[in-house]
Structure formats: C-alpha cells, structure tokens
Design a protein around this motif. Sequence first.
Motif, mmCIF file in Angstrom:
data_model
loop_
_atom_site.group_PDB
_atom_site.id
_atom_site.type_symbol
_atom_site.label_atom_id
_atom_site.label_comp_id
_atom_site.label_asym_id
_atom_site.label_seq_id
_atom_site.Cartn_x
_atom_site.Cartn_y
_atom_site.Cartn_z
ATOM 1 N N VAL A 1 18.555 114.184 4.064
ATOM 2 C CA VAL A 1 18.613 112.303 3.999
ATOM 3 C C VAL A 1 20.376 112.462 2.734
ATOM 4 N N PHE A 2 21.549 112.045 3.303
ATOM 5 C CA PHE A 2 22.332 112.178 2.272
ATOM 6 C C PHE A 2 22.470 110.638 1.972
ATOM 7 N N VAL A 3 22.168 109.545 0.651
ATOM 8 C CA VAL A 3 22.190 107.926 0.814
ATOM 9 C C VAL A 3 24.099 108.085 0.012
ATOM 10 N N ILE A 4 25.076 106.899 0.563
ATOM 11 C CA ILE A 4 26.095 107.212 0.246
ATOM 12 C C ILE A 4 26.758 105.688 -0.079
ATOM 13 N N ALA A 5 27.872 106.076 -0.913
ATOM 14 C CA ALA A 5 28.292 104.395 -0.964
ATOM 15 C C ALA A 5 29.893 104.325 -0.861
ATOM 16 N N GLY B 1 31.160 98.093 -1.599
ATOM 17 C CA GLY B 1 29.582 97.344 -1.493
ATOM 18 C C GLY B 1 28.536 97.780 -0.825
ATOM 19 N N ALA B 2 29.293 98.777 0.353
ATOM 20 C CA ALA B 2 27.997 99.477 1.741
ATOM 21 C C ALA B 2 27.505 100.278 0.424
ATOM 22 N N VAL B 3 26.538 100.304 0.926
ATOM 23 C CA VAL B 3 25.373 101.655 1.076
ATOM 24 C C VAL B 3 24.764 101.601 1.916
ATOM 25 N N GLY B 4 25.057 103.232 2.502
ATOM 26 C CA GLY B 4 23.964 103.287 3.981
ATOM 27 C C GLY B 4 23.671 104.861 3.927
ATOM 28 N N TYR B 5 23.243 105.708 4.485
ATOM 29 C CA TYR B 5 22.508 107.149 4.778
ATOM 30 C C TYR B 5 22.674 107.533 6.419
ATOM 31 N N VAL B 6 23.237 108.373 5.136
ATOM 32 C CA VAL B 6 23.654 110.208 6.688
ATOM 33 C C VAL B 6 23.217 111.732 6.804
ATOM 34 N N SER B 7 23.523 111.950 7.569
ATOM 35 C CA SER B 7 21.996 112.888 7.591
ATOM 36 C C SER B 7 22.672 114.253 7.583
ATOM 37 N N ILE C 1 26.566 96.216 -0.066
ATOM 38 C CA ILE C 1 25.867 95.884 1.429
ATOM 39 C C ILE C 1 24.805 96.898 2.104
ATOM 40 N N PRO C 2 23.996 97.539 1.980
ATOM 41 C CA PRO C 2 23.348 98.107 2.843
ATOM 42 C C PRO C 2 23.145 97.976 4.461
ATOM 43 N N VAL C 3 23.695 99.371 4.965
ATOM 44 C CA VAL C 3 23.377 98.928 6.088
ATOM 45 C C VAL C 3 22.544 100.609 6.698
ATOM 46 N N ASP C 4 21.805 100.396 7.220
ATOM 47 C CA ASP C 4 20.669 101.314 8.431
ATOM 48 C C ASP C 4 21.562 102.419 9.772
#
Lengths: 130, 446
Positions: free
Chosen positions: A23-27, A112-118, A55-58
Amino acid sequence: MKILKISFLTLALLFASVAIADVFVIANSSVQLTGAEVRDVFVGDKQLAGAVKLIPVDNANVQSQFLAKVMKVDVAKYGSIWIKKSFRDGLIPPAMKSGDAEVLDYVKKTVGAVGYVSSAPSGVTVVQKF
Amino acid sequence: MLPALSKSGSLASVVALLALLTSPAMAADTAESARIRDLEQKLEHSMKMIENLASKVQQLEQAKTTPVAVAAVASSQDARIDDLQKQVSDITSARSRASDDGLPIHGFTDVGAGRSTQDNAVYGKGAKGFAVGNFDLYLTPQFGDRVKALVELNFEIGTPDSLATPQASGVGVDLERLQLGYTFADSATGWLGRFHTPYGYWNNAFHHGAQIQTAIMRPRFLDFEDKGGILPAHTTGAWLAGTIPLVGNKLGYDVYAGNAPQIIGSTLDMKMAGDFSHSTSTGFNVSFIPGDMPDLKVGLHGLRGLVHDDATTRNVTRLNMFGGYGVYNNDLLEVLTEYYYFRNEDISGSTGKHGSSAWFAQAGYNLSGFTPYVRQEKTTLDQTDNYFAGQTSGRSYQRSVLGIRYDLNLKAAVKFEINHTKQNDLGIGVSADGYNESRVQYAVRF
C-alpha cells in the motif's frame, strides 16, 4: 488427492499474494507528512500539515489492506471511529474513491489531499510504502 | 646570328625582326580578347544563375516562414491548453474542497416499544407500548480550512416532565447544538455556542446517537436534563479542545466555560440565552490514550458553577463535581465506566458541604454481530443537598441492565434490553420502588 493439493496451494498463494500486497500512501505535493503521521491523518487527529488543511480520501479497492496494514482496524471499527469524530468534533470523514486512478487523480489535483494506492505512482509525493 | 648583319641590312633586319616578333603578339591580343569576352559571358551567366538561386532561396525562406508560424500557433495553443487544464484542475480542486462547504445531512433515528412496571409517587407510572424515539439531524458545514460549524436539531417525543414538550406525546424540537469553531492547530480547536458538555465519555461520544451506543438507554443519571439526568448535558459558552502527541501517546483535553444551569421547575435549565442573575460554570476533561494500547482511553473530569433554583427562598449551591472514566473498545470488547463525585456547597444557606456520588460500568462483547451487554449503575445522592433535592431526577437509585444488540449492517441495529431498577429517596417513610422494564429498539444512522 492431487486436486486437493493443487487447490490448497492455489489458495495459499492467493492468500500470500493478498497478504504481501503493498500500500502506497501518497500526498499532494503541497503536503509534508511522515509515515508515522498517516494513522493520525486517517482518524482525524491530524488535520493540518503546517498551514495546509489535510483532506484524506479512501480507496475502495485497497481499503481493506490499508486498514489492516496501516490503521490496524477493521472496516466496522474505522466507520465507528469516524462517525464519532464527525458527531463529536464536526469532522468530515474521508471521501471514498473508486480505485487507484481516481485517488491518484484527486490527490494530484487537490491541495492537501492524502490517499493510498496499490502501486507505485508518479506525479505525487509518496509518503511511505506499507 | 645578329652580329653578322650590315647597317642597312641591320635596320631592315630589325624591322623584320620586330615584325616577326610583333605578329605573334598581335595574335595573342586577339585571343586574349576572345577569352575575356568568353569569361564575361560566363560571368554574366553565373550572375543570372546566382540571381535565380537567390530568388529560389528567398522563395524557400518564405516557404519556411509558414511552418514557423504554425509552430508558434501550436505553441500558443499548448499554452492555452495548459492554462485550461490548470483552470479545470483548480475548479476540480476547488469543487472537491468545496464539498466541505456542502451540507451533507447526517443523523440518527430510532423506533421501538417498551413496558415498565414503575409506579411510585415521584415518577408516576412507567410507559407501555410502541414509541417513536428521536429523530436527530446534524450538519457539519466548513467554511474554508479552519472555520467550521456543528449544528444539531433533535425532534423528540415529549414526556409530561419534558421542558422541550410540556404536553405528553407532543413532538418537540431542540436546538441541540449550535456551535461555531475555529481550528487554531491540531492541538486546539475553539468553539462558541451551545455544545454537549464534555464531561466523562458518554455524553459527548453518543448523546442522541442511539445507533452508535451499544445499549438502548443511557445511564439514567447521565440522561438529558428533562429525562432524568442530574448534570447539564449541554452548555452555552466557549470550549477549547484538542489532542496533543505525548511521547507516542495522546493527551486529549477539553476546557470550557458557560452559563451555569439553573433549576427551574425541578429540572436543570441550561439558560441558553443567559440570565439576569448570570453565573458561570467551568469544567475540564483530560484524557490519555497509550500509544501501545490505542483502544484504551482513561480520563479525569471536573465541573463547577453556582446553581440557583426557583424556590420561594432562592437557594444557591456551588456545584463541585470531580471524577474519572475509562473506556476500552476494540473490535470485539467494549468496556465503559464513569465515576462522578459531588462535593456541593450550600452558598445561600448554612447546610455546608454535601457529598454524593454516581457511577456506572458497562461491558459488551461482539459475537459475529450479536453483542450481549450488561450494565450496573448507581447513585447515592444527598437529599439535604439543594442541588439534588431541587431536581425531580435527584433521587438515588440503582439499576441493573441486561441486553443484546444485533447489527444488521454498519448503519442499523436492533436491540433488546431489560432492566431492574430500585428507586430510593421517594420521601420520608416511603419505601423504595423496585420495578422492571423491557425495551426493544430499532436504530439507524445515516
């Protein structure tokens, strides 16, 4: 018996592949964040990174791996945490994106967005690989 | 050969010699002239060729200027496209951030049925039959990165002793919360307005959220002011809250000040609009979450303020509450406990200080969606303390609760609960009333 063995090995490989999925947490490039702060971001305890509002996103496709590897909670507990945060503190829970492409697009474009990808992405800040 | 010539013969010889010598020279001049003419012709031809070439080069250069212009236009278009993309990106970004400005409405509601055998002179008979619970709506609009609001409206069915709805079975609307906030930092958010008083854990974590609390009923002494509670569940004032990282752990805090409640008609009134005899209540709540046990939360809390009542001879009591709480909640197990100690002081009279206490402990365990739970609650309230004596709900009691909850999904639950209550302090010479209640509730959130 042979079929049973093959089925067992297939299942074992399947579970192993699921277990080792990264899981890569990205910003967004505007965000300065450390891996240790990711959990706080996704439970609403960290709302700001410097002057930038986070702003976290799932990610619907990767959420189960993210919750297991990073947050150490299941979906029910995660939902419970956020409903209480929202109800008590007036915070807005992370929006749910459909998959890597949507998360990547959103994080690239949103300050400000923070998310995660595969998979390893480009054009965004990779906070940490889990 | 020349010395052999005579004088006359010599002149002739010279002339002849000259003629002999000059004749080839003249021939050479003629050839040279022809060569020069030839060269001139060639030069003229070359000049024409050069002119032609120059003309062609000019044509070619003119021809080359068109692609350059096209390239310039293309470059300009690229810039415009980049600009448009940036604008679209900005708009998208703004829209995504503007989602914070939208008003997604969240809320809770529940319906159910119950049966009570309560029957005593103070509280009367318990209710029986189907009942509509609360319909609670809350909004969390945000105005930029740091300014936010929390607005909550609650529609509830009144009871005869309800302040919101004096008429039994009437529907009342409470402006539960109206608070405007500003986030100074992760460790500090300030609020102004009417908010849920942040004592203990239950009051702020669950409040009207029937679906998110495991049990059907709140602990009775923590119920709303008009439903049996003995503390102001709401405060109108200012509140500062935050979480501070502490060496891998988390330290949470709440400090607040607001209008002190008054006892009006035997019920706590939060004085939302202030009062002529204003007094201020102040409180705090400090919690600790260990880094290696994030499911555990322990805390201390306190509340004090001058509380007036509406007796003919007005009583003034200094409310002094101090206590602690602990919560453990992982995917399977939930344990909640809160303790309140009162050391209230009679300010208007001479009865001095009065000690009272209230506590509850609840535990539930999740078994594949089914969560059986138990709770014990008890209050020991000094009836010579004007603060409790003046409230209808200020009578000591103890209650045992047993229930089971089934989660249909993450947003809906069905619960069944029974309890036995022993109601004390019903009056001099009046024995305690022991009664049973059973309830079923269907609760959802959205």
